[in-house]
Design a protein around this motif. Structure first.
Motif, PDB file in Angstrom:
ATOM      1  N   HIS A  12     -13.556  13.358   6.127  1.00  0.00           N
ATOM      2  CA  HIS A  12     -14.459  14.202   5.350  1.00  0.00           C
ATOM      3  C   HIS A  12     -13.955  14.377   3.918  1.00  0.00           C
ATOM      4  O   HIS A  12     -14.719  14.756   3.033  1.00  0.00           O
ATOM      5  CB  HIS A  12     -14.587  15.584   5.992  1.00  0.00           C
ATOM      6  N   ALA A  13     -12.663  14.130   3.715  1.00  0.00           N
ATOM      7  CA  ALA A  13     -12.063  14.348   2.394  1.00  0.00           C
ATOM      8  C   ALA A  13     -10.937  13.350   2.158  1.00  0.00           C
ATOM      9  O   ALA A  13     -10.256  12.923   3.097  1.00  0.00           O
ATOM     10  CB  ALA A  13     -11.521  15.774   2.278  1.00  0.00           C
ATOM     11  N   ILE A  14     -10.759  12.998   0.903  1.00  0.00           N
ATOM     12  CA  ILE A  14      -9.613  12.183   0.487  1.00  0.00           C
ATOM     13  C   ILE A  14      -8.868  12.928  -0.606  1.00  0.00           C
ATOM     14  O   ILE A  14      -9.464  13.396  -1.585  1.00  0.00           O
ATOM     15  CB  ILE A  14     -10.045  10.799  -0.026  1.00  0.00           C
ATOM     16  N   LEU A  15      -7.570  13.054  -0.412  1.00  0.00           N
ATOM     17  CA  LEU A  15      -6.685  13.693  -1.386  1.00  0.00           C
ATOM     18  C   LEU A  15      -5.800  12.626  -2.014  1.00  0.00           C
ATOM     19  O   LEU A  15      -5.319  11.723  -1.324  1.00  0.00           O
ATOM     20  CB  LEU A  15      -5.805  14.742  -0.706  1.00  0.00           C
ATOM     21  N   PHE A  16      -5.579  12.744  -3.304  1.00  0.00           N
ATOM     22  CA  PHE A  16      -4.813  11.733  -4.026  1.00  0.00           C
ATOM     23  C   PHE A  16      -3.534  12.295  -4.629  1.00  0.00           C
ATOM     24  O   PHE A  16      -3.513  13.409  -5.162  1.00  0.00           O
ATOM     25  CB  PHE A  16      -5.646  11.148  -5.168  1.00  0.00           C
ATOM     26  N   ASP A  17      -2.494  11.496  -4.572  1.00  0.00           N
ATOM     27  CA  ASP A  17      -1.357  11.640  -5.458  1.00  0.00           C
ATOM     28  C   ASP A  17      -1.837  11.209  -6.843  1.00  0.00           C
ATOM     29  O   ASP A  17      -2.891  10.569  -6.972  1.00  0.00           O
ATOM     30  CB  ASP A  17      -0.222  10.742  -4.959  1.00  0.00           C
ATOM     31  N   LEU A  18      -1.087  11.514  -7.898  1.00  0.00           N
ATOM     32  CA  LEU A  18      -1.521  11.171  -9.259  1.00  0.00           C
ATOM     33  C   LEU A  18      -0.640  10.087  -9.879  1.00  0.00           C
ATOM     34  O   LEU A  18      -1.047   8.939 -10.000  1.00  0.00           O
ATOM     35  CB  LEU A  18      -1.542  12.434 -10.125  1.00  0.00           C
ATOM     36  N   ASP A  19       0.588  10.447 -10.262  1.00  0.00           N
ATOM     37  CA  ASP A  19       1.480   9.493 -10.927  1.00  0.00           C
ATOM     38  C   ASP A  19       1.767   8.296 -10.032  1.00  0.00           C
ATOM     39  O   ASP A  19       2.152   8.441  -8.863  1.00  0.00           O
ATOM     40  CB  ASP A  19       2.806  10.173 -11.298  1.00  0.00           C
ATOM     41  N   ASP A  20       1.599   7.120 -10.597  1.00  0.00           N
ATOM     42  CA  ASP A  20       1.824   5.833  -9.928  1.00  0.00           C
ATOM     43  C   ASP A  20       0.837   5.545  -8.805  1.00  0.00           C
ATOM     44  O   ASP A  20       0.978   4.556  -8.090  1.00  0.00           O
ATOM     45  CB  ASP A  20       3.258   5.699  -9.413  1.00  0.00           C
ATOM     46  N   ALA A 170      -4.157  22.365   0.691  1.00  0.00           N
ATOM     47  CA  ALA A 170      -5.229  21.584   0.066  1.00  0.00           C
ATOM     48  C   ALA A 170      -6.385  21.388   1.038  1.00  0.00           C
ATOM     49  O   ALA A 170      -7.555  21.516   0.660  1.00  0.00           O
ATOM     50  CB  ALA A 170      -4.690  20.239  -0.396  1.00  0.00           C
ATOM     51  N   CYS A 171      -6.065  21.096   2.292  1.00  0.00           N
ATOM     52  CA  CYS A 171      -7.118  20.937   3.300  1.00  0.00           C
ATOM     53  C   CYS A 171      -7.897  22.238   3.476  1.00  0.00           C
ATOM     54  O   CYS A 171      -9.136  22.236   3.549  1.00  0.00           O
ATOM     55  CB  CYS A 171      -6.510  20.508   4.633  1.00  0.00           C
ATOM     56  N   GLU A 172      -7.178  23.344   3.537  1.00  0.00           N
ATOM     57  CA  GLU A 172      -7.839  24.642   3.695  1.00  0.00           C
ATOM     58  C   GLU A 172      -8.759  24.922   2.511  1.00  0.00           C
ATOM     59  O   GLU A 172      -9.893  25.399   2.682  1.00  0.00           O
ATOM     60  CB  GLU A 172      -6.796  25.745   3.831  1.00  0.00           C
ATOM     61  N   ALA A 173      -8.287  24.613   1.309  1.00  0.00           N
ATOM     62  CA  ALA A 173      -9.098  24.853   0.118  1.00  0.00           C
ATOM     63  C   ALA A 173     -10.352  23.970   0.098  1.00  0.00           C
ATOM     64  O   ALA A 173     -11.390  24.362  -0.428  1.00  0.00           O
ATOM     65  CB  ALA A 173      -8.269  24.603  -1.138  1.00  0.00           C
ATOM     66  N   ALA A 181      -8.899  14.734   6.986  1.00  0.00           N
ATOM     67  CA  ALA A 181      -8.508  14.395   5.616  1.00  0.00           C
ATOM     68  C   ALA A 181      -7.605  13.166   5.591  1.00  0.00           C
ATOM     69  O   ALA A 181      -6.857  12.891   6.533  1.00  0.00           O
ATOM     70  CB  ALA A 181      -7.787  15.572   4.962  1.00  0.00           C
ATOM     71  N   VAL A 182      -7.682  12.454   4.483  1.00  0.00           N
ATOM     72  CA  VAL A 182      -6.841  11.283   4.233  1.00  0.00           C
ATOM     73  C   VAL A 182      -6.090  11.522   2.929  1.00  0.00           C
ATOM     74  O   VAL A 182      -6.675  11.984   1.945  1.00  0.00           O
ATOM     75  CB  VAL A 182      -7.689  10.003   4.105  1.00  0.00           C
ATOM     76  N   TYR A 183      -4.799  11.232   2.940  1.00  0.00           N
ATOM     77  CA  TYR A 183      -4.019  11.342   1.711  1.00  0.00           C
ATOM     78  C   TYR A 183      -3.658   9.943   1.230  1.00  0.00           C
ATOM     79  O   TYR A 183      -3.250   9.094   2.020  1.00  0.00           O
ATOM     80  CB  TYR A 183      -2.742  12.168   1.926  1.00  0.00           C
ATOM     81  N   VAL A 184      -3.792   9.715  -0.067  1.00  0.00           N
ATOM     82  CA  VAL A 184      -3.513   8.410  -0.662  1.00  0.00           C
ATOM     83  C   VAL A 184      -2.411   8.565  -1.696  1.00  0.00           C
ATOM     84  O   VAL A 184      -2.541   9.364  -2.629  1.00  0.00           O
ATOM     85  CB  VAL A 184      -4.775   7.827  -1.335  1.00  0.00           C
ATOM     86  N   GLY A 194       4.969  12.549   4.498  1.00  0.00           N
ATOM     87  CA  GLY A 194       4.670  13.968   4.315  1.00  0.00           C
ATOM     88  C   GLY A 194       3.288  14.325   4.814  1.00  0.00           C
ATOM     89  O   GLY A 194       3.103  15.311   5.545  1.00  0.00           O
ATOM     90  N   ALA A 195       2.280  13.530   4.447  1.00  0.00           N
ATOM     91  CA  ALA A 195       0.912  13.809   4.859  1.00  0.00           C
ATOM     92  C   ALA A 195       0.750  13.669   6.372  1.00  0.00           C
ATOM     93  O   ALA A 195       0.097  14.499   7.019  1.00  0.00           O
ATOM     94  CB  ALA A 195      -0.051  12.878   4.135  1.00  0.00           C
ATOM     95  N   GLN A 196       1.343  12.638   6.929  1.00  0.00           N
ATOM     96  CA  GLN A 196       1.210  12.430   8.373  1.00  0.00           C
ATOM     97  C   GLN A 196       1.850  13.562   9.166  1.00  0.00           C
ATOM     98  O   GLN A 196       1.315  13.993  10.194  1.00  0.00           O
ATOM     99  CB  GLN A 196       1.815  11.084   8.761  1.00  0.00           C
ATOM    100  N   LYS A 197       2.962  14.082   8.692  1.00  0.00           N
ATOM    101  CA  LYS A 197       3.607  15.197   9.393  1.00  0.00           C
ATOM    102  C   LYS A 197       2.767  16.472   9.312  1.00  0.00           C
ATOM    103  O   LYS A 197       2.915  17.364  10.150  1.00  0.00           O
ATOM    104  CB  LYS A 197       5.005  15.434   8.826  1.00  0.00           C
ATOM    105  N   ALA A 198       1.881  16.533   8.316  1.00  0.00           N
ATOM    106  CA  ALA A 198       0.979  17.680   8.198  1.00  0.00           C
ATOM    107  C   ALA A 198      -0.307  17.476   9.000  1.00  0.00           C
ATOM    108  O   ALA A 198      -1.166  18.358   9.015  1.00  0.00           O
ATOM    109  CB  ALA A 198       0.638  17.934   6.726  1.00  0.00           C
ATOM    110  N   GLY A 199      -0.436  16.320   9.624  1.00  0.00           N
ATOM    111  CA  GLY A 199      -1.604  16.053  10.458  1.00  0.00           C
ATOM    112  C   GLY A 199      -2.720  15.285   9.780  1.00  0.00           C
ATOM    113  O   GLY A 199      -3.793  15.104  10.358  1.00  0.00           O
ATOM    114  N   LEU A 200      -2.493  14.837   8.546  1.00  0.00           N
ATOM    115  CA  LEU A 200      -3.477  14.021   7.838  1.00  0.00           C
ATOM    116  C   LEU A 200      -3.222  12.548   8.131  1.00  0.00           C
ATOM    117  O   LEU A 200      -2.112  12.158   8.496  1.00  0.00           O
ATOM    118  CB  LEU A 200      -3.395  14.231   6.325  1.00  0.00           C
ATOM    119  N   ARG A 201      -4.226  11.734   7.944  1.00  0.00           N
ATOM    120  CA  ARG A 201      -3.993  10.307   7.863  1.00  0.00           C
ATOM    121  C   ARG A 201      -3.489   9.989   6.463  1.00  0.00           C
ATOM    122  O   ARG A 201      -3.788  10.719   5.509  1.00  0.00           O
ATOM    123  CB  ARG A 201      -5.271   9.527   8.162  1.00  0.00           C
TER     124      ARG A 201
END
Length: 240
Positions: A12-20, A170-173, A181-184, A194-201
């Motif tokens: 339902h959501a994708i979260l991004f890292d920024l630098d690199d 971030a997911c809660e927000a 959620a997916v983290y990239v 880090g994301a996987q340990k929080a339960g995200l893909r």
């Protein structure tokens, strides 16, 4: 694109890292430090004469080693190192603010990877977008803030990746469960693990073709070398 694991729920959501992940940061920081040293030569010459760019970097690393809490806010670390250098040579501390303003502007003069802007526009039609970063990029200055419903920075949140808390916040927000959620990101430890340990893909944005995940024993849910591959992967998840 290399898919490692099968997802168990539509994203339902994708979260991004920024630098690199959205832009290369190394050349930006190198140029920012070069222009900062030139600024110091004009406005705080005692500092510029006493310390090279490399010496200033070494002083920051020494401060970081002495107080790892600086990892939460690298701008605060840079300010502390500048202030210590100013004090060491008896330079006017009034110029520290100007130095930081100059660096902040240069640090945010980033050049997006070519696929990022069209990729964000395509993704925004499919899922909610957000960002989570340990860095000090200013998305308003860069001109990307409007693409993200939520943007969390470790320096303001008070907790940095890979701590699960910042991913969960971030997911809660965003109003989604972690499993939705997916983290990239580009960093295997901070972003993927880090994301996987929080339960995200987690998708590893690996633009260089590295096989580091094998040696590190980390299994991203997918490995993508571009936004085109990321979008293709997402479309597959949405179709399942």
């Amino acid at each position: 694109m290399n898919e490692i694991q099968s997802p168990n729920e539509r994203p339902h959501a994708i979260l991004f890292d920024l630098d690199d992940t959205l832009w290369p940061i190394g050349p930006v920081i190198a140029e920012a430090e070069l222009t900062l040293h030139a600024w110091l030569a004009e406005h705080a010459p005692k500092v510029a004469q006493a310390f090279t760019i490399e010496e200033m970097r070494a002083r920051r690393m020494a401060l970081l080693a002495a107080d790892p809490a600086h990892h939460l806010d690298l701008a605060k670390l840079r300010r502390a190192a500048l202030q210590a250098a100013f004090e060491h040579v008896g330079e006017d501390l009034a110029h520290v603010d100007g130095a930081m303003t100059h660096f902040h502007s240069a640090r945010n003069t980033v050049k997006l990877y070519d696929d990022v802007l069209p990729g964000l526009l395509r993704l925004s039609d499919k899922v909610i977008l957000g960002s989570v970063s340990n860095g000090n990029a200013d998305l308003e200055v860069i001109g990307l803030a409007h693409h993200f419903k939520v943007s969390l920075a470790a320096s303001r949140f008070g907790i940095a990746k890979p701590d699960p808390a910042i991913f969960l916040a971030a997911c809660e927000a965003l109003g989604v469960a972690p499993r939705q959620a997916v983290y990239v990101g580009d960093d295997l430890r901070l972003d993927v693990e880090g994301a996987q340990k929080a339960g995200l893909r987690a998708v590893w944005m690996n633009r260089t073709g590295s096989n580091a995940h094998v040696d590190m024993g980390i299994a991203p849910d997918a490995i993508c070398s571009s936004f085109d591959e990321l979008i293709a992967w997402l479309e597959q998840q949405l179709a399942d």
